[in-house]
Design an enzyme around this catalytic site. Structure first.
Site, PDB file in Angstrom:
ATOM      1  N   SER A 104       1.137  -1.140  -0.157  1.00  0.00           N
ATOM      2  CA  SER A 104      -0.076   0.001  -0.219  1.00  0.00           C
ATOM      3  C   SER A 104       0.829   1.485  -0.017  1.00  0.00           C
ATOM      4  O   SER A 104       1.516   1.589   0.865  1.00  0.00           O
ATOM      5  CB  SER A 104      -0.959   0.010   1.315  1.00  0.00           C
ATOM      6  OG  SER A 104      -1.642   1.216   1.139  1.00  0.00           O
ATOM      7  N   ASP A 116      11.145 -14.800   1.985  1.00  0.00           N
ATOM      8  CA  ASP A 116      12.787 -13.936   2.078  1.00  0.00           C
ATOM      9  C   ASP A 116      13.464 -14.722   3.319  1.00  0.00           C
ATOM     10  O   ASP A 116      14.662 -14.578   3.023  1.00  0.00           O
ATOM     11  CB  ASP A 116      12.716 -12.702   1.835  1.00  0.00           C
ATOM     12  CG  ASP A 116      12.021 -12.313   0.664  1.00  0.00           C
ATOM     13  OD1 ASP A 116      11.915 -12.974  -0.271  1.00  0.00           O
ATOM     14  OD2 ASP A 116      11.554 -10.998   0.430  1.00  0.00           O
TER      15      ASP A 116
HETATM   16  O1  F6P Z   1       9.091 -10.084  -0.443  1.00  0.00           O
HETATM   17  C1  F6P Z   1       8.789 -11.584  -1.231  1.00  0.00           C
HETATM   18  C2  F6P Z   1       9.264 -11.361  -2.659  1.00  0.00           C
HETATM   19  O2  F6P Z   1       8.694 -12.564  -3.209  1.00  0.00           O
HETATM   20  C3  F6P Z   1      10.703 -11.209  -2.915  1.00  0.00           C
HETATM   21  O3  F6P Z   1      11.308 -12.363  -2.632  1.00  0.00           O
HETATM   22  C4  F6P Z   1      10.416 -10.610  -4.226  1.00  0.00           C
HETATM   23  O4  F6P Z   1      11.843  -9.801  -4.518  1.00  0.00           O
HETATM   24  C5  F6P Z   1       9.360  -9.588  -4.305  1.00  0.00           C
HETATM   25  O5  F6P Z   1       8.687 -10.100  -3.027  1.00  0.00           O
HETATM   26  C6  F6P Z   1       8.491  -9.445  -5.683  1.00  0.00           C
HETATM   27  O6  F6P Z   1       7.538  -8.632  -5.254  1.00  0.00           O
HETATM   28  P1  F6P Z   1       6.312  -8.330  -6.137  1.00  0.00           P
HETATM   29  O7  F6P Z   1       5.176  -9.242  -5.876  1.00  0.00           O
HETATM   30  O8  F6P Z   1       5.770  -7.076  -5.388  1.00  0.00           O
HETATM   31  O9  F6P Z   1       6.841  -8.574  -7.780  1.00  0.00           O
END
Ligand code: F6P
Length: 320
Positions: free
Chosen positions: A73, A127
Site C-alpha cells: 500500500s 525471504d
Molecule cells: O518479499 C517477497 C518477494 O517475493 C521477494 O522475494 C521478491 O523480490 C518480491 O517479493 C517480489 O515482489 P512483487 O510481488 O511486488 O513482484
C-alpha cells in the site's frame, strides 16, 4: 482486550492462511472478537473489515496464498491514508491488531504503534530476511519448491552437459539461495551478502569440467548485483561452456505450506493472540532456537541479519 483484527500485507507467503486460522481460533478460544482486514493496509484504509468465526478459517491450513488477500500500500505511506487507517481502527473499535508480513509491513506496524495502536507483528515472507526469527513463515515451503526445481533442472543439465544458473527470490537476502543450494547440491551459490567474483566462478566451473564434472548448477539469489542474463553470457564467453539460465519467479511464492511452515504459523499465531489478551503489544514474535520469542517491534527491524548466509562455506566442501 475484547476485539482484535488481523491483516496480511506485502508479498504473500505459504503459511499465511495457517497463521490466520491459528489467530482466529485462538482469539475465539479467549472469548475475543476477531476481524479480518482484506488487502492489508490498503483494505484497512478502505474499511474492508469483517468479523470472522471458526468456519471462516475452515479448510485453509493447507492452502497457499492468503484468504485475506494482500497488497503493497502506497496510500498508507501518505498522511491522509495513514490517518484514515487509524480512524478505521477506531470506528470498528479494534483494540489490537496483528500484522502478518515482511519488513515493509512490519515497518507499517511500527508507525501504527507510534500512533498508539496496540500491534503485534508476525514474520510472513518467503525471504527469511527478518533477523528476530530463525525462520519466517513461508521460507521452508519456498525452499522446498526451489529444491524440486533444482532436481528437474539438474536432470536436463546433466543430459546436455550444461551449466545452468537458477535465479531464486529473496529480495536482498540470500537465505533461499543458500538453503536450497546446499540441500540441492549446487556447485556454486551466489548471494547478495558475498561479492560475486566472476573469475572465481569460471575457475571452479573449468576445474570441475576438467575433473569430468561436465554439468553444474549455480543457484543465484535475485539480490545479487550482476544480472542473471549478464552472468550467463559472461560465463559462456569466458569458459566456452554451454550455459543456460532459468528464473523461477512467482512459483516460489505459491503452493501448499510444508509441515514446518504450518507448525510455525500455528505457534506464532497463537502467541500473538496470547500477548494481546495479556495486554502486551509492540512486539514482533518469532522462533529462536526452537522457542517462541518476542522482542520489541522497532528493535526487531534494527537487528542485523546474519542467520543462514554464513553456511555458504559448506558448498565449497560438499560440492567440489
Ligand atoms: O518479499 C517477497 C518477494 O517475493 C521477494 O522475494 C521478491 O523480490 C518480491 O517479493 C517480489 O515482489 P512483487 O510481488 O511486488 O513482484
Amino acid at each position: 482486550m475484547k476485539r482484535i483484527a488481523v491483516l496480511t500485507s506485502g508479498g504473500d507467503s505459504p503459511g499465511m492462511n495457517a497463521t490466520i486460522r491459528a489467530i482466529v481460533r485462538s482469539a475465539l478460544c479467549e472469548d475475543m472478537e476477531i476481524f479480518g482486514i482484506e488487502r492489508g493496509y490498503e483494505g484497512l484504509i478502505a474499511g474492508e473489515l469483517s468479523q470472522m468465526d471458526r468456519r471462516s478459517v475452515s479448510d485453509i491450513i493447507q492452502r497457499g496464498g492468503t484468504i485475506l488477500k494482500t497488497a503493497r500500500s502506497a496510500n498508507f505511506m501518505t498522511d491522509e491514508g495513514f490517518k484514515r487507517a487509524l480512524n478505521m481502527l477506531l470506528s470498528f473499535q479494534i483494540e489490537g491488531l496483528i500484522v502478518i508480513g515482511g519488513n515493509g509491513s512490519l515497518r507499517g506496524a511500527v508507525e501504527l504503534m507510534d500512533a498508539g495502536v496496540k500491534v503485534i507483528g508476525l514474520p510472513g515472507t518467503i525471504d527469511n530476511d527478518l533477523p528476530f526469527t530463525d525462520f519466517t513463515i513461508g521460507f521452508d515451503t519456498a525452499v522446498n519448491t526451489v529444491l524440486s526445481a533444482i532436481g528437474n533442472v539438474r536432470d536436463t543439465s546433466a543430459s546436455h552437459d550444461r551449466t545452468t544458473i537458477i535465479e531464486v527470490m529473496g529480495a536482498k537476502c540470500g537465505d533461499i539461495a543458500i538453503y536450497a543450494g546446499i540441500t540441492g547440491g549446487a556447485e556454486i551459490i551466489l548471494t547478495p551478502e558475498h561479492e560475486t567474483d566472476l573469475n572465481e566462478i569460471c575457475r571452479v566451473l573449468v576445474e570441475n569440467n576438467n575433473k569430468g564434472k561436465s554439468s553444474s548448477i549455480i543457484v543465484k539469489a535475485e539480490g545479487v548485483e550482476v544480472s542473471t542474463a549478464v552472468l550467463e553470457r559472461e560465463i559462456a564467453e569466458r569458459t566456452g561452456l554451454e550455459v543456460k539460465m532459468v528464473i523461477l519467479g512467482y512459483i516460489q511464492r505459491g503452493g501448499s505450506p510444508t509441515a514446518s511452515d504450518r507448525m510455525l504459523a500455528s505457534r506464532l499465531g497463537y502467541e500473538a493472540v496470547k500477548l494481546l489478551k495479556n495486554d502486551v503489544s509492540g512486539k514482533a514474535v518469532g522462533v529462536v532456537g526452537g522457542e517462541v520469542k518476542s522482542i520489541g517491534l522497532r528493535e526487531s527491524l534494527e537487528m542485523e541479519n546474519t542467520k543462514i548466509v554464513d553456511l555458504n562455506f559448506l558448498t565449497d566442501i560438499l560440492s567440489s
